[in-house]
Design a protein around this motif. Structure first.
Motif, mmCIF file in Angstrom:
data_model
loop_
_atom_site.group_PDB
_atom_site.id
_atom_site.type_symbol
_atom_site.label_atom_id
_atom_site.label_comp_id
_atom_site.label_asym_id
_atom_site.label_seq_id
_atom_site.Cartn_x
_atom_site.Cartn_y
_atom_site.Cartn_z
ATOM 1 N N UNK A 274 -23.501 21.588 -6.868
ATOM 2 C CA UNK A 274 -23.271 21.176 -8.284
ATOM 3 C C UNK A 274 -22.715 22.336 -9.231
ATOM 4 N N UNK A 275 -23.329 23.423 -9.142
ATOM 5 C CA UNK A 275 -22.864 24.712 -9.880
ATOM 6 C C UNK A 275 -21.376 24.988 -9.594
ATOM 7 N N UNK A 276 -21.301 25.081 -8.363
ATOM 8 C CA UNK A 276 -19.801 25.483 -7.875
ATOM 9 C C UNK A 276 -18.818 24.601 -7.877
ATOM 10 N N UNK A 277 -18.932 23.257 -8.103
ATOM 11 C CA UNK A 277 -18.133 22.215 -8.085
ATOM 12 C C UNK A 277 -16.757 22.730 -9.000
ATOM 13 N N UNK A 278 -17.265 23.033 -10.329
ATOM 14 C CA UNK A 278 -16.018 23.412 -11.436
ATOM 15 C C UNK A 278 -15.415 24.209 -10.859
ATOM 16 N N UNK A 279 -16.013 25.449 -9.878
ATOM 17 C CA UNK A 279 -14.999 26.551 -9.631
ATOM 18 C C UNK A 279 -14.304 26.269 -8.407
ATOM 19 N N UNK A 280 -14.862 25.507 -7.605
ATOM 20 C CA UNK A 280 -13.969 25.177 -6.275
ATOM 21 C C UNK A 280 -13.062 24.104 -6.438
ATOM 22 N N UNK A 281 -13.354 23.127 -7.260
ATOM 23 C CA UNK A 281 -12.350 21.814 -7.393
ATOM 24 C C UNK A 281 -12.205 21.805 -8.956
ATOM 25 N N UNK A 282 -11.477 22.326 -9.634
ATOM 26 C CA UNK A 282 -11.562 22.390 -11.158
ATOM 27 C C UNK A 282 -10.489 21.400 -11.188
ATOM 28 N N UNK A 283 -9.683 20.739 -10.730
ATOM 29 C CA UNK A 283 -8.968 19.536 -11.026
ATOM 30 C C UNK A 283 -9.694 18.345 -10.894
ATOM 31 N N UNK A 284 -10.584 18.229 -9.966
ATOM 32 C CA UNK A 284 -11.371 17.043 -9.744
ATOM 33 C C UNK A 284 -12.520 16.892 -10.845
ATOM 34 N N UNK B 89 -18.622 13.681 -15.553
ATOM 35 C CA UNK B 89 -18.799 14.409 -14.656
ATOM 36 C C UNK B 89 -19.872 15.445 -15.077
ATOM 37 N N UNK B 90 -19.876 15.910 -16.488
ATOM 38 C CA UNK B 90 -21.124 16.584 -16.907
ATOM 39 C C UNK B 90 -22.287 16.039 -16.486
ATOM 40 N N UNK B 91 -22.504 14.603 -16.412
ATOM 41 C CA UNK B 91 -23.779 13.968 -16.310
ATOM 42 C C UNK B 91 -24.050 14.142 -14.915
ATOM 43 N N UNK B 92 -23.069 13.796 -14.177
ATOM 44 C CA UNK B 92 -23.196 13.902 -12.711
ATOM 45 C C UNK B 92 -23.428 15.371 -12.168
ATOM 46 N N UNK B 93 -22.647 16.445 -12.675
ATOM 47 C CA UNK B 93 -23.329 17.826 -12.259
ATOM 48 C C UNK B 93 -24.510 18.079 -12.727
ATOM 49 N N UNK B 94 -25.077 17.691 -13.784
ATOM 50 C CA UNK B 94 -26.531 17.816 -14.334
ATOM 51 C C UNK B 94 -27.414 17.161 -13.451
ATOM 52 N N UNK B 95 -27.252 16.082 -13.227
ATOM 53 C CA UNK B 95 -28.011 15.303 -12.215
ATOM 54 C C UNK B 95 -28.304 15.974 -10.785
ATOM 55 N N UNK B 96 -26.825 16.356 -10.302
ATOM 56 C CA UNK B 96 -27.046 17.297 -9.019
ATOM 57 C C UNK B 96 -27.712 18.366 -9.314
ATOM 58 N N UNK B 97 -27.788 18.997 -10.301
ATOM 59 C CA UNK B 97 -28.550 20.390 -10.471
ATOM 60 C C UNK B 97 -30.014 19.917 -10.578
ATOM 61 N N UNK B 98 -30.227 19.045 -11.388
ATOM 62 C CA UNK B 98 -31.712 18.756 -11.451
ATOM 63 C C UNK B 98 -32.448 18.306 -10.336
ATOM 64 N N UNK B 99 -31.635 17.625 -9.622
ATOM 65 C CA UNK B 99 -32.072 16.884 -8.214
ATOM 66 C C UNK B 99 -32.203 18.326 -7.300
ATOM 67 N N UNK B 100 -31.282 18.931 -7.215
ATOM 68 C CA UNK B 100 -31.332 19.978 -6.403
ATOM 69 C C UNK B 100 -32.597 20.954 -6.955
ATOM 70 N N UNK B 101 -32.860 21.201 -7.992
ATOM 71 C CA UNK B 101 -34.022 21.785 -8.472
ATOM 72 C C UNK B 101 -35.383 21.187 -7.985
ATOM 73 N N UNK B 102 -35.429 19.929 -8.267
ATOM 74 C CA UNK B 102 -36.647 19.307 -7.854
ATOM 75 C C UNK B 102 -36.784 19.308 -6.509
ATOM 76 N N UNK B 103 -35.809 19.160 -5.689
ATOM 77 C CA UNK B 103 -35.978 19.182 -4.217
ATOM 78 C C UNK B 103 -36.467 20.716 -3.756
ATOM 79 N N UNK B 104 -35.899 21.533 -4.384
ATOM 80 C CA UNK B 104 -36.187 22.878 -4.042
ATOM 81 C C UNK B 104 -37.744 23.361 -4.244
#
Length: 182
Positions: free
Chosen positions: A14-24, A32-47
């Motif tokens: 989620x953090x690298x998505x913007x850097x690796x696929x900037x056009x997407x 996309x901001x919301x989806x990235x935020x959900x990915x980051x939060x889900x990742x944090x909770x799972x960690x």
């Protein structure tokens, strides 16, 4: 451990998505901001869940003195993290204060935790922070902000001490006393 790995992958992806696929990422717009935020939060909770539930498999046994070094490094990490929000003289002294703080935090925790789950968690976040800095430096020029007023620097020191105290209290509440012998 599976949840820990999935959490690290979600966090990093989620953090690298913007850097690796900037056009997407750009094509997704504000959604996309919301989806990235959900990915980051889900990742944090799972960690957190994965780390807390992981079996303790000791790889090495850190000497007791590393706890004191960890505490000093954590105080420095909190201060450097705060530099990202300061309006004082220290503003603009460092390009990536938050990512630098994460690297110090992860390294400090690797010093005092020799179990496999800790090595995976803190080592994984250290690698992510290093990779993030490299990708940002390659893709974006840095416009260094002008330093602010020196009178704001004591505020950063005060906030650092308060935040360090809060973090210490949270660790104690979780059953990890960060000051052995005291």
């Amino acid at each position: 451990m599976t949840l820990l790995f999935i959490g690290l992958i979600l966090w990093t992806g989620a953090h690298l998505f913007k850097r690796i696929a900037p056009q997407k990422r750009a094509a997704m717009g504000d959604k996309g901001k919301g989806l990235v935020a959900v990915g980051i939060l889900a990742g944090l909770v799972l960690m957190v869940i994965g780390y807390r539930g992981a079996e303790v498999i000791d790889i090495w046994y850190p000497p007791i003195w590393t706890v004191h070094l960890n505490n000093l490094l954590m105080l420095i990490a909190v201060f450097i993290f705060g530099m990202s929000a300061t309006t004082g003289r220290l503003r603009g002294r460092m390009r990536h204060p938050q990512l630098t703080a994460v690297r110090i935090w992860a390294g400090a925790h690797l010093l005092v935790n020799g179990d496999l789950a800790s090595i995976i968690l803190f080592g994984g976040l250290l690698i992510w922070a290093l990779l993030e800095v490299v990708l940002i430096n390659r893709s974006e020029p840095w416009d260094r902000p002008a330093p602010g007023h020196a009178k704001k620097d004591p505020v950063l020191i005060a906030i650092t001490l308060v935040m360090f105290g809060i973090m210490t209290a949270i660790h104690a509440w979780l059953g990890v006393w960060p000051f052995p012998g005291y």
